[in-house]
Design a protein around this motif. Structure first.
Motif, PDB file in Angstrom:
ATOM      1  N   LEU A 177     -29.460  -5.602  25.561  1.00 41.57           N
ATOM      2  CA  LEU A 177     -30.788  -5.064  25.274  1.00 41.57           C
ATOM      3  C   LEU A 177     -31.467  -5.841  24.145  1.00 41.57           C
ATOM      4  CD1 LEU A 177     -29.951  -1.264  25.568  1.00 41.57           C
ATOM      5  CD2 LEU A 177     -31.525  -2.538  27.038  1.00 41.57           C
TER       6      LEU A 177
ATOM      7  N   ILE B 254     -36.139   1.396  35.771  1.00 39.49           N
ATOM      8  CA  ILE B 254     -35.598   1.877  34.507  1.00 39.49           C
ATOM      9  C   ILE B 254     -34.891   3.225  34.697  1.00 39.49           C
ATOM     10  CG2 ILE B 254     -36.315   2.800  32.254  1.00 39.49           C
ATOM     11  CD1 ILE B 254     -38.417   0.578  32.178  1.00 39.49           C
TER      12      ILE B 254
ATOM     13  N   SER C 102     -33.639   0.899  27.446  1.00 40.11           N
ATOM     14  CA  SER C 102     -34.165  -0.070  28.404  1.00 40.11           C
ATOM     15  C   SER C 102     -35.688  -0.052  28.408  1.00 40.11           C
ATOM     16  CB  SER C 102     -33.642   0.226  29.815  1.00 40.11           C
ATOM     17  OG  SER C 102     -32.263  -0.020  29.902  1.00 40.11           O
TER      18      SER C 102
END
Length: 340
Positions: free
Chosen positions: A117, A3, A309
């Motif tokens: 997303l 991430i 994220s």
């Protein structure tokens, strides 16, 4: 953790800024890059128009309450926060930095990352496609109007709001419309070559950034922007994003949206488009100021991807856990029924 890796586009942006810092365009190359940048921006928005599918927009367009809130978040909530932040003036940095924050706040949402997303987190993808696409299209009209309204810009290449809008329509909207009208002939080719189109998008943005930062370097940007200023921009971007995410989450639950719609509101209502913002800044602002003004947008681009994220991964894990519990419950009931 994956991430926290830099987005590949952010790495390219950093390399481009470094290149412009050490090898800025000068002399005749400035004119050359001006025309090349203008052509690249037109191509970028032509491709945006060609990619836009009316069928996908219609599929999610009926969810008007969701779309209304996303538009409110993008074009009302964000600009208000940007104005309050500039009015607060928490740190004595150049006025162009605060102009950059306000400019970032009036831009439309991203399309690709908002949809990606939303899909990852298990949200309403059809509605996300509609909201993000509508935001991108409306931003071509609304963002220049907001620039004229809240920032009162008078620059060499934009003598007022109407002239700005005219420039935007000619350089951005016209290629966009032509691209969309051409979709019936080139739509198949565009769908088959989405990877190539994505590279064209990136190349256009990088070219604009190089041209803008070349001008900024010649005008002494790094004498005005130091480490303290960059850290301030980072903290400011995190703060603005946190406030917007919190308000969107509260609104989604207050207005009774389901989990899938909540995810869509969260991700579509909290994004700002680098792809729209950098070319538009090149038209709206003096060439000497563009480099500094787009700094908050470039940093926000990375911040929004990293933070969102993490949020998307949490939604995904929560959804998977709920699905596993529901499956276990159904299996348990089936066993009980079979033993009767």
């Amino acid at each position: 953790m994956g991430i926290f890796r830099l987005d590949p586009m952010m790495v390219k942006l950093i390399i481009t800024v470094l290149l412009a810092s050490f090898l800025p365009a000068r002399g005749d190359f400035v004119v050359f890059f001006h025309w090349l940048t203008t052509a690249a921006i037109a191509l970028l928005f032509f491709m945006h128009g060609a990619k836009l599918s009316r069928e996908k927009i219609i599929a999610g367009s009926s969810h008007w309450r969701l779309h209304l809130w996303v538009m409110f978040s993008t074009f009302v909530l964000f600009p208000i926060i940007g104005l309050l932040f500039a009015w607060w003036h928490p740190l004595k940095v150049g006025d162009e930095i605060y102009t950059g924050f306000m400019y970032m706040c009036i831009l439309p949402a991203t399309v690709q990352s908002a949809i990606a997303l939303t899909s990852l987190a298990g949200g309403n993808v059809a509605a996300a496609i509609c909201s993000a696409s509508a935001s991108s299209l409306l931003g071509v009209f609304i963002s220049p109007l907001l620039v004229g309204l809240v920032m009162n810009i008078h620059s060499d290449n934009a003598g007022g709001s109407f002239e700005q809008i005219g420039s935007i329509m000619m350089q951005l909207l016209l290629p966009f419309v032509i691209g969309h009208l051409s979709r019936r002939w080139i739509g198949g080719w565009v769908e088959r070559h989405r990877g190539l189109i994505g590279k064209t998008d990136q190349a256009s943005i990088l070219l604009v950034v190089y041209s803008a930062f070349s001008e900024a370097v010649v005008n002494g940007i790094w004498n005005r922007v130091g480490v303290t200023t960059l850290l301030f921009i980072l903290v400011g971007c995190l703060g603005i994003l946190f406030v917007v995410l919190a308000i969107n989450l509260l609104a989604a639950r207050l207005f009774g949206f389901n989990r899938a719609d909540e995810i869509t509101i969260l991700f579509c209502g909290s994004k700002k488009s680098l792809a729209n913002g950098v070319p538009m800044a090149n038209i709206l602002f003096p060439a000497s100021a563009v480099g500094i003004i787009v700094l908050p947008l470039m940093i926000f681009h990375q911040v929004q991807l990293m933070v969102c994220s993490m949020i998307a991964q949490r939604y995904k894990k929560k959804g998977e856990a709920e699905a596993a519990r529901e499956l276990a419950s159904h299996q348990s009931k089936a066993v009980v029924e079979s033993q009767k």
